[in-house]
Write a protein that holds these residues in place. Structure first.
Motif, PDB file in Angstrom:
ATOM      1  N   ARG A  37     -23.634  23.735 -32.895  1.00  0.00           N
ATOM      2  CA  ARG A  37     -23.386  22.656 -32.356  1.00  0.00           C
ATOM      3  C   ARG A  37     -22.146  22.568 -31.478  1.00  0.00           C
ATOM      4  O   ARG A  37     -21.202  23.529 -31.618  1.00  0.00           O
ATOM      5  N   THR A  38     -22.358  21.902 -30.438  1.00  0.00           N
ATOM      6  CA  THR A  38     -21.275  21.634 -29.435  1.00  0.00           C
ATOM      7  C   THR A  38     -20.605  20.408 -29.602  1.00  0.00           C
ATOM      8  O   THR A  38     -21.282  19.283 -29.626  1.00  0.00           O
ATOM      9  N   LEU A  39     -19.514  20.531 -29.356  1.00  0.00           N
ATOM     10  CA  LEU A  39     -18.424  19.340 -29.406  1.00  0.00           C
ATOM     11  C   LEU A  39     -18.823  18.331 -28.368  1.00  0.00           C
ATOM     12  O   LEU A  39     -18.944  18.747 -27.382  1.00  0.00           O
ATOM     13  N   ALA A  40     -18.707  17.060 -28.613  1.00  0.00           N
ATOM     14  CA  ALA A  40     -18.922  15.899 -27.490  1.00  0.00           C
ATOM     15  C   ALA A  40     -17.528  16.016 -26.774  1.00  0.00           C
ATOM     16  O   ALA A  40     -16.586  16.275 -27.255  1.00  0.00           O
ATOM     17  N   SER A  41     -17.737  15.734 -25.523  1.00  0.00           N
ATOM     18  CA  SER A  41     -16.687  15.272 -24.466  1.00  0.00           C
ATOM     19  C   SER A  41     -15.769  14.324 -24.994  1.00  0.00           C
ATOM     20  O   SER A  41     -16.664  13.304 -25.273  1.00  0.00           O
ATOM     21  N   SER A  42     -14.578  14.270 -24.953  1.00  0.00           N
ATOM     22  CA  SER A  42     -13.811  13.116 -25.284  1.00  0.00           C
ATOM     23  C   SER A  42     -12.166  13.486 -24.821  1.00  0.00           C
ATOM     24  O   SER A  42     -11.797  14.419 -24.865  1.00  0.00           O
ATOM     25  N   VAL A  43     -11.872  12.348 -24.101  1.00  0.00           N
ATOM     26  CA  VAL A  43     -10.430  12.499 -23.527  1.00  0.00           C
ATOM     27  C   VAL A  43      -9.647  11.987 -24.473  1.00  0.00           C
ATOM     28  O   VAL A  43      -9.415  10.899 -25.127  1.00  0.00           O
ATOM     29  N   ALA A  44      -8.355  12.962 -24.637  1.00  0.00           N
ATOM     30  CA  ALA A  44      -7.241  12.777 -25.680  1.00  0.00           C
ATOM     31  C   ALA A  44      -6.330  11.664 -24.972  1.00  0.00           C
ATOM     32  O   ALA A  44      -6.394  11.405 -23.549  1.00  0.00           O
TER      33      ALA A  44
END
Ligand SMILES: [Zn+2]
Length: 332
Positions: A37-44
């Motif tokens: 599984r690959t992490l979804a992109s998300s802006v901190a």
């Protein structure tokens, strides 16, 4: 006579099937196990850490004000150049990649060791971003060869702490993965172009990167010094998996114990699993099997992760990931 020729031809064809099949198996790119599984992109949020991944072990951690980078391979020269020719940073590609990642300024560039797949672009990146380069005496020579001023090179042995903004970096002495093909030290300023073999290992470090209480461990070569993480706690470990498949399963278990179990990390992000002889604008693929068997390594690691309730997640390429949020929400 004709019958005889036909039989020989048939035998040759039958023989070729397994030979070609085996060649394709060894020299082609395998796939990651289906459950990967690959992490979804998300802006901190501003003030929290986003990580960006550039393949191999090249990572950038930014909180909106400061950036800490680990290793520097953006150019990814092809197999022919690496094996038979010379390698050099590609200025246009580096400009475009840094721009795409929004990396105009980098504070610290930490170098795990000076093999070309970790250190090729340190000077090109530091020259563009003002980064201070941190690493072994060999790292210093690679930086000097790329015209980085001495004042922006910090030579370390392990045990040092460095600060930039809310980031604290601890340098931890480690060991290179077994079967180092280019051991030794870089003993004079190393300019480019150079052969891949000019980039000698020069000693290997891991880096603990702490940011407002969140602890990220980057362990960029698959080996360890027994006890190196005694008393060290980490939330997320960026774990090198390259080279593990070529050793008995017990080595992967000992490695997991030293780096993941000891630090109590709850998220493991595999790094150094992709074929770095392919360019970064192509989707990452595991190393070719004749170099390393990444799917085999992952099948060895998966039961250890399940046992210890640790989530394993891959990173997208260049897209940001809010690493603290990803660690909190990733379920094993
Ligand atoms: Zn290496």
């Amino acid at each position: 006579m004709r019958k005889w020729i036909k039989r020989v031809l048939l035998a040759l064809v039958l023989l070729a099937v397994p030979v070609v099949g085996y060649g394709a198996f060894r020299f082609g790119h395998p796939s990651l196990p289906a459950e990967s599984r690959t992490l979804a992109s998300s802006v901190a949020r501003p003030g929290d850490v986003s990580v960006r991944y550039f393949g191999t072990t090249t990572l950038a951690f930014s909180d909106g004000t400061n950036t800490v980078m680990v290793d520097a391979l953006l150019t990814r020269p092809g197999m022919r150049q690496v094996m038979f020719g010379k390698v050099a940073s590609d200025p246009a590609l580096i400009d475009a990649t840094l721009k795409r990642a929004g990396l105009a300024k980098i504070d610290l560039l930490l170098v795990s060791h000076t093999h070309y797949d970790h250190a090729l672009d340190i000077a090109a990146i530091a020259n563009r971003t003002g980064a201070t380069i941190v690493g072994s005496p060999s790292t210093r020579e690679v930086a000097l060869g790329g015209a980085i001023p001495s004042a922006r090179i910090v030579t370390v042995k392990g045990g040092e702490q460095l600060h930039t903004g809310d980031f604290t970096v601890t340098v931890i002495r480690s060991l290179h993965s077994l079967g180092d093909r280019v051991p030794g030290e870089v003993t004079a300023p190393l300019g480019q172009p150079a052969t891949a073999k000019d980039y000698k290992e020069g000693g290997t470090f891991a880096f603990l990167i702490e940011h407002r209480g969140f602890r990220i461990l980057v362990h960029a070569s698959a080996n360890f010094v027994p006890g190196m993480y005694r008393g060290v706690k980490a939330d997320a470990v960026f774990l090198a998996t390259g080279g593990l498949s070529t050793h008995p399963v017990g080595f992967a278990q000992a490695y997991w114990h030293e780096v993941v179990e000891t630090t109590g990390a709850k998220l493991v992000v595999p790094i150094h699993w992709d074929d770095f002889l392919e360019p970064l604008d192509q989707p990452l693929q595991p190393l070719r099997r004749f170099l390393d068997d990444i799917p085999l390594t992952m099948t060895r690691i998966a039961p250890l992760a399940a046992r210890d309730h640790v989530a394993i997640r891959y990173l997208p390429v260049i897209a940001p990931v809010d690493i603290a949020a990803a660690t909190a929400s990733a379920k094993p």
